[in-house]
Design a protein around this motif. Sequence first.
Motif, mmCIF file in Angstrom:
data_model
loop_
_atom_site.group_PDB
_atom_site.id
_atom_site.type_symbol
_atom_site.label_atom_id
_atom_site.label_comp_id
_atom_site.label_asym_id
_atom_site.label_seq_id
_atom_site.Cartn_x
_atom_site.Cartn_y
_atom_site.Cartn_z
ATOM 1 N N TYR A 151 -1.100 -0.924 3.628
ATOM 2 C CA TYR A 151 -2.049 0.105 3.208
ATOM 3 C C TYR A 151 -1.328 1.410 2.898
ATOM 4 C CZ TYR A 151 -5.833 3.493 3.467
ATOM 5 O OH TYR A 151 -6.701 4.502 3.186
ATOM 6 N N PHE A 152 -0.447 1.829 3.830
ATOM 7 C CA PHE A 152 0.213 3.112 3.604
ATOM 8 C C PHE A 152 1.263 3.021 2.497
ATOM 9 C CE2 PHE A 152 -1.822 3.939 7.662
ATOM 10 C CZ PHE A 152 -2.478 5.111 7.324
ATOM 11 N N ALA A 153 1.812 1.816 2.305
ATOM 12 C CA ALA A 153 2.706 1.625 1.160
ATOM 13 C C ALA A 153 1.913 1.812 -0.134
ATOM 14 C CB ALA A 153 3.335 0.240 1.220
ATOM 15 N N CYS A 154 0.687 1.262 -0.156
ATOM 16 C CA CYS A 154 -0.200 1.419 -1.313
ATOM 17 C C CYS A 154 -0.482 2.886 -1.576
ATOM 18 C CB CYS A 154 -1.539 0.750 -1.023
ATOM 19 S SG CYS A 154 -1.708 -0.830 -1.757
ATOM 20 N N ILE A 155 -0.741 3.631 -0.495
ATOM 21 C CA ILE A 155 -1.034 5.062 -0.647
ATOM 22 C C ILE A 155 0.155 5.778 -1.264
ATOM 23 C CG2 ILE A 155 -1.349 7.201 0.646
ATOM 24 C CD1 ILE A 155 -3.432 6.038 2.173
ATOM 25 N N GLU A 156 1.370 5.467 -0.758
ATOM 26 C CA GLU A 156 2.568 6.108 -1.312
ATOM 27 C C GLU A 156 2.671 5.827 -2.805
ATOM 28 O OE1 GLU A 156 4.542 8.139 0.073
ATOM 29 O OE2 GLU A 156 4.479 7.812 2.245
ATOM 30 N N ALA A 157 2.475 4.545 -3.164
ATOM 31 C CA ALA A 157 2.611 4.157 -4.568
ATOM 32 C C ALA A 157 1.536 4.833 -5.416
ATOM 33 C CB ALA A 157 2.525 2.642 -4.705
ATOM 34 N N LEU A 158 0.322 4.897 -4.883
ATOM 35 C CA LEU A 158 -0.775 5.542 -5.618
ATOM 36 C C LEU A 158 -0.516 7.035 -5.787
ATOM 37 C CD1 LEU A 158 -4.218 4.105 -4.547
ATOM 38 C CD2 LEU A 158 -3.434 4.602 -6.847
ATOM 39 N N GLN A 159 -0.010 7.651 -4.709
ATOM 40 C CA GLN A 159 0.282 9.088 -4.796
ATOM 41 C C GLN A 159 1.370 9.343 -5.830
ATOM 42 O OE1 GLN A 159 1.124 10.191 -0.789
ATOM 43 N NE2 GLN A 159 -0.997 10.737 -0.340
ATOM 44 N N ASN A 160 2.367 8.465 -5.837
ATOM 45 C CA ASN A 160 3.406 8.582 -6.855
ATOM 46 C C ASN A 160 2.811 8.496 -8.250
ATOM 47 O OD1 ASN A 160 6.202 8.998 -6.352
ATOM 48 N ND2 ASN A 160 6.115 7.240 -4.979
ATOM 49 N N ARG A 198 11.344 11.011 -3.092
ATOM 50 C CA ARG A 198 10.990 10.848 -1.696
ATOM 51 C C ARG A 198 9.885 9.816 -1.499
ATOM 52 N NH1 ARG A 198 10.104 15.955 2.071
ATOM 53 N NH2 ARG A 198 12.326 16.110 1.907
ATOM 54 N N GLY A 199 8.952 9.796 -2.428
ATOM 55 C CA GLY A 199 7.852 8.841 -2.310
ATOM 56 C C GLY A 199 8.363 7.410 -2.262
ATOM 57 N N LEU A 200 9.319 7.125 -3.160
ATOM 58 C CA LEU A 200 9.882 5.778 -3.187
ATOM 59 C C LEU A 200 10.637 5.485 -1.897
ATOM 60 C CD1 LEU A 200 11.151 5.505 -6.843
ATOM 61 C CD2 LEU A 200 9.283 4.270 -5.780
ATOM 62 N N HIS A 201 11.313 6.520 -1.382
ATOM 63 C CA HIS A 201 12.032 6.364 -0.126
ATOM 64 C C HIS A 201 11.075 5.983 0.994
ATOM 65 C CE1 HIS A 201 16.153 6.849 -0.393
ATOM 66 N NE2 HIS A 201 16.217 8.138 -0.660
ATOM 67 N N HIS A 202 9.975 6.735 1.078
ATOM 68 C CA HIS A 202 9.009 6.474 2.143
ATOM 69 C C HIS A 202 8.466 5.067 2.036
ATOM 70 C CE1 HIS A 202 8.106 10.947 3.079
ATOM 71 N NE2 HIS A 202 9.276 10.532 3.491
ATOM 72 N N LEU A 203 8.176 4.688 0.804
ATOM 73 C CA LEU A 203 7.663 3.351 0.550
ATOM 74 C C LEU A 203 8.654 2.318 1.067
ATOM 75 C CD1 LEU A 203 5.442 1.845 -1.003
ATOM 76 C CD2 LEU A 203 6.862 1.961 -3.011
ATOM 77 N N ARG A 204 9.920 2.488 0.693
ATOM 78 C CA ARG A 204 10.961 1.539 1.095
ATOM 79 C C ARG A 204 11.125 1.509 2.606
ATOM 80 N NH1 ARG A 204 14.943 1.626 -3.633
ATOM 81 N NH2 ARG A 204 13.928 -0.068 -4.720
ATOM 82 N N ASP A 205 11.208 2.711 3.220
ATOM 83 C CA ASP A 205 11.438 2.784 4.667
ATOM 84 C C ASP A 205 10.402 1.970 5.409
ATOM 85 O OD1 ASP A 205 13.512 4.446 4.224
ATOM 86 O OD2 ASP A 205 12.396 6.291 4.616
ATOM 87 N N ARG A 206 9.155 2.182 5.049
ATOM 88 C CA ARG A 206 8.046 1.518 5.683
ATOM 89 C C ARG A 206 8.113 0.010 5.447
ATOM 90 N NH1 ARG A 206 3.384 2.175 7.836
ATOM 91 N NH2 ARG A 206 2.878 4.280 8.422
ATOM 92 N N TRP A 207 8.353 -0.325 4.195
ATOM 93 C CA TRP A 207 8.253 -1.714 3.790
ATOM 94 C C TRP A 207 9.426 -2.516 4.327
ATOM 95 C CZ3 TRP A 207 3.812 -3.351 2.467
ATOM 96 C CH2 TRP A 207 3.660 -4.574 1.840
ATOM 97 N N GLU A 208 10.628 -1.940 4.280
ATOM 98 C CA GLU A 208 11.805 -2.660 4.781
ATOM 99 C C GLU A 208 11.730 -2.828 6.294
ATOM 100 O OE1 GLU A 208 15.105 -0.494 3.225
ATOM 101 O OE2 GLU A 208 14.856 -1.324 1.219
#
Lengths: 793, 114
Positions: free
Chosen positions: A703-712, A754-764
């Motif tokens: 869900y939060f990965a989706c939010i990051e991607a949507l915000q991006n 940074r958005g992509l970073h956050h996405l990756r951090d969470r997802w990895e």
Amino acid sequence: VGTTFVTEPVPPDRLEQLVVTNLRTDVIAQVIIATLAIIVSPSGWVWAVWAVRWFVVGGIALSLRALQRDRRDRALHVLCGAHVIGAMLTVAILPEGILLGLLVVLSDLVLIARFGSPKRQQMYWWIGALVAGVLSLLSLQSWTQFGQTIPKTLLVVGLMIHVAITSWIVAGMTRRNAELLSDRAEQLERLRGRLVRAGDDERVRIEAALRVGPLADLEVLAAHINDLTAALDYPDHEVGREARRSPEAVAGEAATAAQSSLRSLRSLCHDISPQQLRQNGLAAATATLAGRAASIECLVVPPGRLDVQVESVLYAAVVELVAASHLTDSPLRVEITSDAIAVIANLSLSTQTWQVSPSVGDRVTALGGSTKPNGLNSIVIEIPIGHAPEGDSDETRQRFTSAVDEHPVLKQFIDASFVFATVGMIAVCGVWFATRKHNVAALVAVLLVVFTLLGFARLQLRKHHVGAALALVCVETSGASVAMALLIPESISASAMTAVVPMALAVTLTDRTILFIIAALQTAFILLIAALGVLRSPLLAAHSVPTAVAVVAIPLAVAGITLLGVTTSARTLNVLNDQRAAIAASVRRLVRARDDEGVRIERDLHDGAQQHLVSLSMQLRALASIVGRDMPKARRLAADLRQQVADASAAMSSLITGTYPTQLAGGNLAGAVRAMADRQTLPVTFSADGAEHLDVHLATNAYFACIEALQNATKHAGPSASVHVHVRELPDRLVVEVRDDGRGFDVAAVERARGLHHLRDRWEAVGGTVVVRSQPGSGTTVTATVPTRATTT
Amino acid sequence: MVVDDSPAFRAAAGVVLGMHDAIEIVAEAASGGEALDLLDATGTDLVLLDVNMAPMNGIDTAEEILSRWPDLRIVLCSARPRHELSPMPVSPKVTFVLKETLDAEAVVEWARRS
């Protein structure tokens, strides 16, 4: 660059252990040599070698003494110096000892790669290579009659055992170094997982606290205002089921309710992210804690501000320990020094051991610090301040990704081998033209096979078959070195060194069985070469190549191969180190993201709910004062307040949903994302296959990965773009795709975002992968895939 | 004049203070700077000033007002208790009130006394 953040200093006792073992085995070896020499035949050179070895033993003892005085560099210099001089003297006296001499040099280089100061390593490597070359040159002299003094089989067996042990030690050290690094990376991975989970738990906790606290309070307030309106409209009627009360009393009650909910909201805000800490720093915040409870004594506090995350975690630790000390009601002393060392001491004489909670401990570790008990009743939390700022520099990131994808060290090794083989081919052809010897011609054939194998290895690597490529390289080096030793006995030293090299390459392989097999095979090949070399002594009497060629080419080759082997091993370790650094950076970002999230929620509450409650509380008091004096005004105000409470409730609900949507608690990712998609400013369409009963942790991450991607997408796709979110639950994995038809971007250039970073951090952290596909002008697609089994078990 | 960056508070303060016959809200400002710009034109007697504002906080604004308009009365207010805030200017023309306890009668009484 941020490669050395989270440095765990090598415990010095490990080096000391190694040196002590070295000293012990060497003394035992001296006794054995002396015994054998007395039994067999006490000739002059055996005793000379024996004396030289005592010199080496003396050097090791000196080095141990330097170590005990904490002078590590000096200890390494003395140790390696003694080894080098000892090896040279030994080979000068007894050329047959060449292989042992070379292995000693190699093991010293591995030792230096692990313990030596990084600045001087290159210099050490060059010196090591030079020494290896000189050793092989010394070994080319006519060999002694050593082979004739004892039975040849005994000699071969003894030599084989010694070579086997030494090379096994070299391999073992290299492997342990690599294991240490990858173990640390694994520890960090686990820490990252825990941090993400702790962050999610925190959200759930805040969501629940907001729901039972401020939201419920607002509902109560709304009920009070309803009562008030009723009391104002029909002052003579009963209000609800309760006994009749005057409008003044009802207004007073409502004002009191607003006051009390304001108080509880403030304490909740303070729990989430203390404003005092943020605005005035650790010193002020701790002092406030001390002011609140008389039993806390705050001794030393640094002037100025520390890093925000450091302050935040130190404060959390202090709060935790203050709470613990309240239970026992014992006085507490907090000392914080300017290098971010907090000493928190319980001054009572209780015998209970103190510990911070795992979640605070994890945050300290993530910042590169440590917590340890300091005697009885006291804790020391140490966080280095001089760490690299972010660690998410381009270089680290790029090296990290490429290391995972392509195994760059193996690629570089194959390329270097091509160069070596080409130089060798030219040299061999030259020698063949000059001498027309058959064994030299046979070498050309060997080199052709080497080229073919290297080519295949390169091909396998391109197909990402790292294991196959490594196997081919091993076959190539071992086969070539045995053939060389057979064809040209003088090349025994060069051949032996060649056979050692693939071991350095194998250390990144996670499969320990493969590593074991490779190490065993390489050792066997070295033994074979050693046996071949000894059987064919004396070397220069072999006359397989012209003396001049042997004297020039063989030392050069040995030096080159030594250098290649050691740098390869060092580079392999670097790759592991970079992986670790990249995860460490990601861990640090996660800590910061969590702090930021707390600050955001606190600020939302402060600017939203708290202002609403302050206003309501003020107005209710004012209303209570005019009831009875100016009824029409009071009625108007009450109606107004009703609306204000409704607005405040709506704002609070949306804050709660933003913090943690209810659907996620049941693992309903699809529902949560659908609800979120409806709230976006861009047109967002949504489709899902399944994903309604997932593991809660996985759903939360997705869900939060989706939010990051949507915000991006909202930020970068442009105002006219539309976004499609697709969630697909497959039997073994979950795929989340966020696709927009906006401006797009150059992925390579914006990798840092940074958005992509956050996405990756969470997802990895949940073992997933993220692929971003975009080109300027043709939209962006972010596809995140995660195995579902890994997280549900 | 009511100075606060929160519109909700400005509105509420307007309601609460506006109930007293002796008080008329002549202006609202969302920041210290805006307040300083408006003061000359509005004929203000008393400023209700929030402490917690950015970029110029209420305390700095109060000092500036004291030096430029010495006769003006200032009521500093905050949602946090006074001991958690930075020290306020010491002057008979300045007082502090906790936001939720703001009371028109008390303000008028203090203004008449000082």
